[in-house]
Every structure is written in structure tokens, then in C-alpha cells.
Design a protein around this motif. Structure first.
Motif, PDB file in Angstrom:
ATOM      1  N   ARG A  71      96.365  41.334 -77.633  1.00  0.00           N
ATOM      2  CA  ARG A  71      96.467  39.883 -77.444  1.00  0.00           C
ATOM      3  C   ARG A  71      95.285  39.334 -76.653  1.00  0.00           C
ATOM      4  NH1 ARG A  71      98.723  35.984 -80.134  1.00  0.00           N
ATOM      5  NH2 ARG A  71      96.802  34.900 -79.700  1.00  0.00           N
ATOM      6  N   GLN A  72      94.945  40.015 -75.579  1.00  0.00           N
ATOM      7  CA  GLN A  72      93.814  39.550 -74.765  1.00  0.00           C
ATOM      8  C   GLN A  72      92.504  39.640 -75.534  1.00  0.00           C
ATOM      9  OE1 GLN A  72      93.236  40.456 -70.635  1.00  0.00           O
ATOM     10  NE2 GLN A  72      95.291  41.336 -70.563  1.00  0.00           N
ATOM     11  N   THR A  73      92.356  40.706 -76.316  1.00  0.00           N
ATOM     12  CA  THR A  73      91.136  40.852 -77.115  1.00  0.00           C
ATOM     13  C   THR A  73      91.022  39.709 -78.111  1.00  0.00           C
ATOM     14  OG1 THR A  73      91.176  43.259 -76.840  1.00  0.00           O
ATOM     15  CG2 THR A  73      89.851  42.381 -78.659  1.00  0.00           C
ATOM     16  N   LEU A  74      92.113  39.393 -78.789  1.00  0.00           N
ATOM     17  CA  LEU A  74      92.104  38.279 -79.738  1.00  0.00           C
ATOM     18  C   LEU A  74      91.789  36.965 -79.022  1.00  0.00           C
ATOM     19  CD1 LEU A  74      92.591  36.905 -82.465  1.00  0.00           C
ATOM     20  CD2 LEU A  74      95.047  36.939 -81.941  1.00  0.00           C
TER      21      LEU A  74
ATOM     22  N   PRO B 195      82.593  33.787 -85.871  1.00  0.00           N
ATOM     23  CA  PRO B 195      81.690  32.848 -86.545  1.00  0.00           C
ATOM     24  C   PRO B 195      82.441  31.641 -87.104  1.00  0.00           C
ATOM     25  CG  PRO B 195      81.042  35.066 -87.047  1.00  0.00           C
ATOM     26  CD  PRO B 195      82.354  35.166 -86.304  1.00  0.00           C
ATOM     27  N   PHE B 196      81.817  30.488 -86.930  1.00  0.00           N
ATOM     28  CA  PHE B 196      82.460  29.225 -87.257  1.00  0.00           C
ATOM     29  C   PHE B 196      81.576  28.404 -88.179  1.00  0.00           C
ATOM     30  CE2 PHE B 196      83.657  24.839 -86.635  1.00  0.00           C
ATOM     31  CZ  PHE B 196      85.019  24.883 -86.444  1.00  0.00           C
ATOM     32  N   LYS B 197      82.042  28.177 -89.356  1.00  0.00           N
ATOM     33  CA  LYS B 197      81.360  27.240 -90.249  1.00  0.00           C
ATOM     34  C   LYS B 197      82.393  26.192 -90.644  1.00  0.00           C
ATOM     35  CE  LYS B 197      78.140  26.882 -94.025  1.00  0.00           C
ATOM     36  NZ  LYS B 197      77.334  27.578 -95.000  1.00  0.00           N
ATOM     37  N   SER B 198      83.412  26.645 -91.350  1.00  0.00           N
ATOM     38  CA  SER B 198      84.501  25.723 -91.688  1.00  0.00           C
ATOM     39  C   SER B 198      85.654  25.844 -90.693  1.00  0.00           C
ATOM     40  CB  SER B 198      85.028  26.035 -93.093  1.00  0.00           C
ATOM     41  OG  SER B 198      85.692  27.287 -93.093  1.00  0.00           O
ATOM     42  N   GLY B 199      85.656  26.928 -89.914  1.00  0.00           N
ATOM     43  CA  GLY B 199      86.736  27.167 -88.958  1.00  0.00           C
ATOM     44  C   GLY B 199      87.872  28.000 -89.508  1.00  0.00           C
ATOM     45  N   LYS B 200      87.771  28.358 -90.788  1.00  0.00           N
ATOM     46  CA  LYS B 200      88.868  29.081 -91.438  1.00  0.00           C
ATOM     47  C   LYS B 200      89.116  30.459 -90.816  1.00  0.00           C
ATOM     48  CE  LYS B 200      90.628  30.346 -95.977  1.00  0.00           C
ATOM     49  NZ  LYS B 200      90.361  30.407 -97.407  1.00  0.00           N
ATOM     50  N   MET B 201      88.067  31.211 -90.490  1.00  0.00           N
ATOM     51  CA  MET B 201      88.277  32.548 -89.914  1.00  0.00           C
ATOM     52  C   MET B 201      88.967  32.438 -88.559  1.00  0.00           C
ATOM     53  SD  MET B 201      85.316  35.290 -90.865  1.00  0.00           S
ATOM     54  CE  MET B 201      84.029  34.532 -89.940  1.00  0.00           C
ATOM     55  N   ARG B 202      88.568  31.482 -87.757  1.00  0.00           N
ATOM     56  CA  ARG B 202      89.216  31.306 -86.451  1.00  0.00           C
ATOM     57  C   ARG B 202      90.682  30.914 -86.631  1.00  0.00           C
ATOM     58  NH1 ARG B 202      84.873  28.288 -82.458  1.00  0.00           N
ATOM     59  NH2 ARG B 202      83.272  29.882 -82.647  1.00  0.00           N
ATOM     60  N   GLN B 203      90.930  30.002 -87.534  1.00  0.00           N
ATOM     61  CA  GLN B 203      92.302  29.544 -87.771  1.00  0.00           C
ATOM     62  C   GLN B 203      93.186  30.680 -88.264  1.00  0.00           C
ATOM     63  OE1 GLN B 203      91.599  26.371 -90.534  1.00  0.00           O
ATOM     64  NE2 GLN B 203      91.249  24.853 -88.930  1.00  0.00           N
ATOM     65  N   THR B 204      92.689  31.450 -89.229  1.00  0.00           N
ATOM     66  CA  THR B 204      93.530  32.527 -89.768  1.00  0.00           C
ATOM     67  C   THR B 204      93.712  33.651 -88.759  1.00  0.00           C
ATOM     68  OG1 THR B 204      91.679  33.673 -90.865  1.00  0.00           O
ATOM     69  CG2 THR B 204      92.902  32.032 -92.169  1.00  0.00           C
TER      70      THR B 204
ATOM     71  N   MET C 132      93.946  33.326 -85.436  1.00  0.00           N
ATOM     72  CA  MET C 132      94.967  32.893 -84.478  1.00  0.00           C
ATOM     73  C   MET C 132      96.333  32.766 -85.138  1.00  0.00           C
ATOM     74  SD  MET C 132      93.354  33.086 -81.763  1.00  0.00           S
ATOM     75  CE  MET C 132      94.515  32.457 -80.564  1.00  0.00           C
ATOM     76  N   ALA C 133      96.359  32.313 -86.376  1.00  0.00           N
ATOM     77  CA  ALA C 133      97.636  32.169 -87.078  1.00  0.00           C
ATOM     78  C   ALA C 133      98.278  33.534 -87.336  1.00  0.00           C
ATOM     79  CB  ALA C 133      97.434  31.429 -88.398  1.00  0.00           C
ATOM     80  N   ALA C 134      97.460  34.522 -87.677  1.00  0.00           N
ATOM     81  CA  ALA C 134      97.990  35.869 -87.948  1.00  0.00           C
ATOM     82  C   ALA C 134      98.394  36.550 -86.653  1.00  0.00           C
ATOM     83  CB  ALA C 134      96.944  36.697 -88.687  1.00  0.00           C
ATOM     84  N   GLY C 135      97.679  36.260 -85.575  1.00  0.00           N
ATOM     85  CA  GLY C 135      98.014  36.843 -84.278  1.00  0.00           C
ATOM     86  C   GLY C 135      97.890  38.353 -84.252  1.00  0.00           C
ATOM     87  N   ILE C 136      98.817  38.985 -83.571  1.00  0.00           N
ATOM     88  CA  ILE C 136      98.826  40.436 -83.419  1.00  0.00           C
ATOM     89  C   ILE C 136      99.830  41.000 -84.411  1.00  0.00           C
ATOM     90  CG2 ILE C 136      99.163  42.344 -81.803  1.00  0.00           C
ATOM     91  CD1 ILE C 136      96.933  40.248 -81.057  1.00  0.00           C
ATOM     92  N   ARG C 137      99.407  41.977 -85.170  1.00  0.00           N
ATOM     93  CA  ARG C 137     100.286  42.619 -86.161  1.00  0.00           C
ATOM     94  C   ARG C 137     100.525  44.066 -85.767  1.00  0.00           C
ATOM     95  NH1 ARG C 137     100.347  39.637 -91.491  1.00  0.00           N
ATOM     96  NH2 ARG C 137      99.647  37.611 -90.779  1.00  0.00           N
TER      97      ARG C 137
ATOM     98  N   SER D 209      90.737  38.793 -89.070  1.00  0.00           N
ATOM     99  CA  SER D 209      90.513  37.469 -89.646  1.00  0.00           C
ATOM    100  C   SER D 209      90.890  37.569 -91.109  1.00  0.00           C
ATOM    101  CB  SER D 209      89.042  37.069 -89.505  1.00  0.00           C
ATOM    102  OG  SER D 209      88.710  36.900 -88.159  1.00  0.00           O
ATOM    103  N   TYR D 210      91.937  36.914 -91.473  1.00  0.00           N
ATOM    104  CA  TYR D 210      92.491  37.087 -92.808  1.00  0.00           C
ATOM    105  C   TYR D 210      91.929  36.080 -93.800  1.00  0.00           C
ATOM    106  CZ  TYR D 210      95.335  40.079 -90.033  1.00  0.00           C
ATOM    107  OH  TYR D 210      95.738  41.051 -89.158  1.00  0.00           O
ATOM    108  N   THR D 211      90.640  36.212 -94.043  1.00  0.00           N
ATOM    109  CA  THR D 211      89.976  35.423 -95.076  1.00  0.00           C
ATOM    110  C   THR D 211      89.328  36.421 -96.029  1.00  0.00           C
ATOM    111  OG1 THR D 211      87.929  35.319 -93.811  1.00  0.00           O
ATOM    112  CG2 THR D 211      89.482  33.498 -93.508  1.00  0.00           C
TER     113      THR D 211
END
Length: 118
Positions: free
Chosen positions: A32-35, A43-52, A54-59, A69-71
Motif C-alpha cells: 500500500r505504501q509503495t503504491l 508516467p502521466f499523459k492522459s492520466g489513465k495509468m495513474r487512475q487504473t 489507484m482504482a485497482a489498489g492492492i491485489r 497499472s492495469y492499462t
């Protein structure tokens, strides 16, 4: 003359379960802390990798946790070299790995402290 010693242990209610679950909680906290610390380095262009991310979190479970990063393109961005012209300062490839390496002692220390038996 023999020294006979007898020892018995009586568990406090919940103590055994707390002891057995501590390593799992520590591993989750490390992931969790690493995430959380990696977010600004993804890397941020559209923000999709960051969003996915955080949305996926820790599995995972039972001490075997993972983050990602679930893209469909994260695996390509992950291996891009440092010299890549990133669209946002402070971003780089292998963001989870690099963040964990940089803050490992602090991350582990905090995770242990947060989950120590009381």
C-alpha cells in the motif's frame, strides 16, 4: 540432580490470531505504501495509468500482494529508459520498483510499526 522445568502458555483471547496475521498485514502495508508513494512517479499523459493503478489498489492475499497499472500499454511504458522525454517532471519507468528501492527502509519500518502487536 536434575533440574525439572515446566512451562505452560495461556493465550490471551485474540492474541494467537493477532500474532499469526501480523506478517500478512505488514506485507499489505508495504504494498500500500509503495503504491501511494509511487503515484506521482507513474508516467502521466492522459492520466489513465495513474487512475487504473489507484482504482485497482492492492491485489492478492496471504502475504502475496501485488500492484500494477492495469492499462494495455503499461508494460511498454514500464521499461522505457530514464532518458525518455516524459510529459510530466518526476515520472519514470519502473515506478513501483524505483520508489520501493528508494524508500524501502522507511516503508518497511512504518509497516512493522503500524502492525506491531500491542
Amino acid at each position: 540432580m536434575a533440574n525439572d522445568v515446566s512451562v505452560s502458555v495461556k493465550w490471551e483471547p485474540g492474541a494467537k490470531m493477532a500474532l499469526m496475521s501480523a506478517p500478512d498485514k505488514m506485507m499489505y502495508a508495504i504494498a500500500r505504501q509503495t503504491l501511494d508513494r509511487s503515484l506521482v512517479h507513474i508516467p502521466f499523459k492522459s492520466g489513465k495509468m495513474r487512475q487504473t493503478s489507484m482504482a485497482a489498489g492492492i491485489r492478492g492475499s496471504n502475504g502475496n500482494y501485488y500492484i500494477g497499472s492495469y492499462t494495455d500499454y503499461a508494460k511498454y511504458v514500464w521499461v522505457m529508459p530514464r532518458k525518455t522525454h516524459w510529459s510530466e517532471p518526476g515520472t519514470f519507468g519502473k515506478w513501483y520498483q524505483e520508489t520501493y528501492k528508494k524508500f524501502m527502509k522507511n516503508i518497511v519500518s512504518i509497516s512493522i510499526k503500524e502492525n506491531e502487536l500491542k
